[in-house]
Design an enzyme around this catalytic site. Sequence first.
Site, PDB file in Angstrom:
ATOM      1  N   ASN A   1     -30.262 106.592 -29.462  1.00  0.00           N
ATOM      2  CA  ASN A   1     -31.615 107.170 -29.664  1.00  0.00           C
ATOM      3  C   ASN A   1     -31.576 108.492 -28.855  1.00  0.00           C
ATOM      4  O   ASN A   1     -31.479 108.389 -27.528  1.00  0.00           O
ATOM      5  CB  ASN A   1     -32.503 106.194 -29.333  1.00  0.00           C
ATOM      6  CG  ASN A   1     -34.143 106.743 -29.717  1.00  0.00           C
ATOM      7  OD1 ASN A   1     -34.298 107.851 -29.209  1.00  0.00           O
ATOM      8  ND2 ASN A   1     -34.788 105.962 -30.479  1.00  0.00           N
TER       9      ASN A   1
ATOM     10  N   HIS B   1     -33.312 108.233 -34.067  1.00  0.00           N
ATOM     11  CA  HIS B   1     -32.982 106.724 -33.847  1.00  0.00           C
ATOM     12  C   HIS B   1     -31.568 106.640 -33.544  1.00  0.00           C
ATOM     13  O   HIS B   1     -30.596 107.080 -34.098  1.00  0.00           O
ATOM     14  CB  HIS B   1     -33.756 106.042 -34.711  1.00  0.00           C
ATOM     15  CG  HIS B   1     -35.292 105.990 -34.600  1.00  0.00           C
ATOM     16  ND1 HIS B   1     -35.763 104.785 -35.216  1.00  0.00           N
ATOM     17  CD2 HIS B   1     -36.055 106.989 -34.343  1.00  0.00           C
ATOM     18  CE1 HIS B   1     -37.252 105.148 -34.942  1.00  0.00           C
ATOM     19  NE2 HIS B   1     -37.227 106.312 -34.578  1.00  0.00           N
TER      20      HIS B   1
ATOM     21  N   GLU C   1     -29.556 104.180 -34.737  1.00  0.00           N
ATOM     22  CA  GLU C   1     -28.743 104.039 -36.033  1.00  0.00           C
ATOM     23  C   GLU C   1     -28.659 105.179 -36.682  1.00  0.00           C
ATOM     24  O   GLU C   1     -27.610 105.416 -37.245  1.00  0.00           O
ATOM     25  CB  GLU C   1     -29.752 102.885 -36.866  1.00  0.00           C
ATOM     26  CG  GLU C   1     -29.825 101.792 -36.256  1.00  0.00           C
ATOM     27  CD  GLU C   1     -31.151 101.538 -35.412  1.00  0.00           C
ATOM     28  OE1 GLU C   1     -31.664 100.264 -35.133  1.00  0.00           O
ATOM     29  OE2 GLU C   1     -31.774 102.585 -34.909  1.00  0.00           O
TER      30      GLU C   1
ATOM     31  N   CYS D   1     -36.000  99.484 -37.308  1.00  0.00           N
ATOM     32  CA  CYS D   1     -37.371  99.959 -37.596  1.00  0.00           C
ATOM     33  C   CYS D   1     -37.379 100.269 -39.398  1.00  0.00           C
ATOM     34  O   CYS D   1     -36.078 100.114 -39.721  1.00  0.00           O
ATOM     35  CB  CYS D   1     -37.750 101.130 -36.889  1.00  0.00           C
ATOM     36  SG  CYS D   1     -37.094 102.529 -37.430  1.00  0.00           S
TER      37      CYS D   1
END
Length: 149
Positions: A45, A56, A58, A83
Site C-alpha cells: 500500500n 492499495h 493489491e 476491499c
Amino acid sequence: MDRSVRKQLMAEARAEAEQGWAEGGIPIGAVIATETGEVLARGHNLRVQNGDPTSHGETQCIRNAGRRRDWPELTLVTTLSPCPMCAGTAVLLGFKRVLIGERRSFQGAEQWLLDAGIEVDCLNDPACEALMQKMLSEKPDLWAEDIGL
C-alpha cells in the site's frame, strides 16, 4: 498449491506490508505468484506515500506485474481481505485464486470473488493480524481515511 507454498507466499506479502508500515504507510502487502510459488510481482500500500487513494497493496502489485495474459493461472496473495476496489480488480482480471492473510481486522468483498469463481483461502495468519492491529491502535485515523470511514 500446497500449504507450505501458501505460507511462504504469505511471508513474502507480509514483508511487503512491513515495508509499507516502515515507510509511514498502511501495512498491507501483496504478491502475485504461479502455482509453483514463483513470485512474479510484489507491492504494498502506497496511498500515503504517493498521495493516491487507489494505491492499495493489491493494485500496486498488479501494476507492478504489468501487462499479462495469464491472470487466470495466477494467485493474488494479500495480507488483508481485499476491499471492493481490489476484489473488483481481481474479478476483472480473472485470477485463479486469492490467498488472504487475515479478515478479522477487515472483512472485504470476498463474496464477490467467490461469485466470480475465484478460489478464496484465508490463512488466519497471526502475524498479519498483529500488524493490522498495531496500525489500528497507533494510527486509527490513517485507517479510517484509507478505508473510507
